[in-house]
Design a protein around this motif. Sequence first.
Motif, PDB file in Angstrom:
ATOM      1  N   THR A  33      -0.214  -1.008  -5.734  1.00 11.71           N
ATOM      2  CA  THR A  33       0.634   0.259  -5.913  1.00 11.71           C
ATOM      3  C   THR A  33       0.165   1.379  -5.213  1.00 11.71           C
ATOM      4  OG1 THR A  33      -0.792   0.923  -7.965  1.00 11.71           O
ATOM      5  CG2 THR A  33       0.970  -0.660  -8.214  1.00 11.71           C
ATOM      6  N   GLY A  34      -0.916   1.078  -4.533  1.00 10.60           N
ATOM      7  CA  GLY A  34      -1.283   2.297  -3.540  1.00 10.60           C
ATOM      8  C   GLY A  34      -1.569   2.342  -2.456  1.00 10.60           C
ATOM      9  N   PHE A  35      -2.280   3.442  -1.656  1.00 11.91           N
ATOM     10  CA  PHE A  35      -2.631   3.090  -0.180  1.00 11.91           C
ATOM     11  C   PHE A  35      -3.783   3.452   0.037  1.00 11.91           C
ATOM     12  CE2 PHE A  35       2.174   3.881  -0.557  1.00 11.91           C
ATOM     13  CZ  PHE A  35       2.574   2.746   0.444  1.00 11.91           C
ATOM     14  N   GLY A  44      -7.781   6.920  -2.345  1.00 14.92           N
ATOM     15  CA  GLY A  44      -6.472   7.166  -1.507  1.00 14.92           C
ATOM     16  C   GLY A  44      -7.102   8.288  -0.400  1.00 14.92           C
ATOM     17  N   GLN A  45      -8.245   8.555  -0.323  1.00 15.62           N
ATOM     18  CA  GLN A  45      -8.981   9.352   0.884  1.00 15.62           C
ATOM     19  C   GLN A  45     -10.039   8.915   1.421  1.00 15.62           C
ATOM     20  OE1 GLN A  45      -7.209  12.079   1.576  1.00 15.62           O
ATOM     21  NE2 GLN A  45      -5.716  11.877  -0.298  1.00 15.62           N
ATOM     22  N   GLY A  46     -10.476   8.944   2.730  1.00 15.52           N
ATOM     23  CA  GLY A  46     -11.603   8.596   3.465  1.00 15.52           C
ATOM     24  C   GLY A  46     -11.812   9.074   4.470  1.00 15.52           C
ATOM     25  N   ALA A  71      -0.355   0.668   9.991  1.00 13.93           N
ATOM     26  CA  ALA A  71      -0.419  -0.785   9.516  1.00 13.93           C
ATOM     27  C   ALA A  71      -0.886  -0.589   7.957  1.00 13.93           C
ATOM     28  CB  ALA A  71      -1.547  -1.641   9.929  1.00 13.93           C
ATOM     29  N   ASP A  72      -1.462   0.314   7.398  1.00 13.81           N
ATOM     30  CA  ASP A  72      -1.911   0.335   5.983  1.00 13.81           C
ATOM     31  C   ASP A  72      -0.961   1.332   5.306  1.00 13.81           C
ATOM     32  OD1 ASP A  72      -3.257  -1.921   6.341  1.00 13.81           O
ATOM     33  OD2 ASP A  72      -5.114  -0.692   5.793  1.00 13.81           O
ATOM     34  N   GLY A  73       0.030   1.905   6.054  1.00 11.18           N
ATOM     35  CA  GLY A  73       0.662   3.027   5.368  1.00 11.18           C
ATOM     36  C   GLY A  73      -0.047   4.650   5.124  1.00 11.18           C
ATOM     37  N   LEU A  74      -0.987   4.854   5.865  1.00 13.82           N
ATOM     38  CA  LEU A  74      -1.652   5.795   5.874  1.00 13.82           C
ATOM     39  C   LEU A  74      -1.399   6.862   6.815  1.00 13.82           C
ATOM     40  CD1 LEU A  74      -5.069   3.953   5.777  1.00 13.82           C
ATOM     41  CD2 LEU A  74      -3.847   4.887   3.655  1.00 13.82           C
ATOM     42  N   LYS A 107      -2.829   7.104  -1.021  1.00 17.12           N
ATOM     43  CA  LYS A 107      -2.553   7.203  -2.434  1.00 17.12           C
ATOM     44  C   LYS A 107      -3.188   6.530  -3.201  1.00 17.12           C
ATOM     45  CE  LYS A 107       1.553   6.475  -5.548  1.00 17.12           C
ATOM     46  NZ  LYS A 107       2.810   6.331  -5.724  1.00 17.12           N
ATOM     47  N   GLU A 108      -3.877   7.217  -4.348  1.00 14.40           N
ATOM     48  CA  GLU A 108      -4.900   6.448  -5.207  1.00 14.40           C
ATOM     49  C   GLU A 108      -3.634   5.531  -6.018  1.00 14.40           C
ATOM     50  OE1 GLU A 108      -5.182   9.685  -4.654  1.00 14.40           O
ATOM     51  OE2 GLU A 108      -7.070  10.298  -4.274  1.00 14.40           O
TER      52      GLU A 108
END
Length: 379
Positions: free
Chosen positions: A193-195, A241-243, A274-277, A184-185
């Motif tokens: 506040t994002g991921f 938020g994307q990659g 681990a990073d909420g992705l 999330k951006e």
Amino acid sequence: MDQLISLRHWLHAHPEVSRQEMETAKHMWRFLEDHAKPDAFVQLGGAGFAAIYEGKAPGKTVLIRCELDALPIHEINDDIAYRSLHDGVGHKCGHDGHMTILAGVAQTLADRPQKGRVVLLFQPDEETGSGARSCCQHENFEKIQPDHAFALHNLPGFSAGAVICKTGTFASEVKYAGIKMAGKEAHSAQPETGFSPSFALAQLTLKAREIQAKYDRPDAYALVVPVYSQVGVQASGICPGQGEAHFTLRAELGAVVEEMWQELMACATELAEADGLTVSFDIREEFAATTNGQIGFDMIRQATEMTGHAFVAIDQPFRWGEDFGEITKRYGGAMFGLGAGEAQPDLHNPDYDFPDEILKNGISMFSALIEIVTTEVDD
């Protein structure tokens, strides 16, 4: 030879990348129609086709393969009259030479072999790893079904005209895959506040080096190479938020490539969680290892004796992939290298140009292999 050299130069000047080789295929089809008309053409997947030359008596079927496609590499050979007419596309793997060699072989078949059947396969999409597979899976391939199959690849760094070969794996198993992570951006002033996938993808890239070190040995190499990455957008206030990251995995054995890929996927999954992705995987290209059987190798060795070419036996497979492996895992056969000269630029270099002087060597080798197979005593 003048006619063949003119053909090679035309092909070099008009390169087409994988899955776009329709004009190349049409030109080769017309050349065969005009100068070495086969008994039949067989349409295969994409731009691919085969030309069949029936012998005067029944016998074994031998398939000889070449590739139609060029590479998305811009040519810098401004000193040749036949340089590529298409910016960003060039025959930098020498497939223009391979096609010309098969055209020369076709000319030698004008009076037909005494027995057996010769199939000349003009295969598309080699550079993506999908061409040989699509040809073999095409319904018309049932009309071919070779007893033996052969191919060559020109090899800079070896004496011009020398034949290079080995038993077992000749060209490596290769897997090219992408790994995408999504979250999330957020404002870059408040990244919490994002991921963001930034750190997970960075850690994954470093993990690739560890996985490679685990499997890479002096007697059996293995590579896990990051080839592309992209995260976020070029804006100072946005935490991405994307990659995604792409990797090429290669080794002598398919089992090793698969083990490395499983470890890379497991690591990506763990880092993403681990990073909420979320994480997804995309196999983009696969090249089966090109494996030379003992019978095919022995035939190549015999052909070098018949033609008087130098023979170079190698111990280790080449690191590059070659989708001829899709054929060798279905049918008996082998691939050999044809030396392009010790001072030539390497394959996939922007200044590489297939040397015309080795055309005759490739033609004579394939002609000898055709004679060996078609005069072979039936089991």
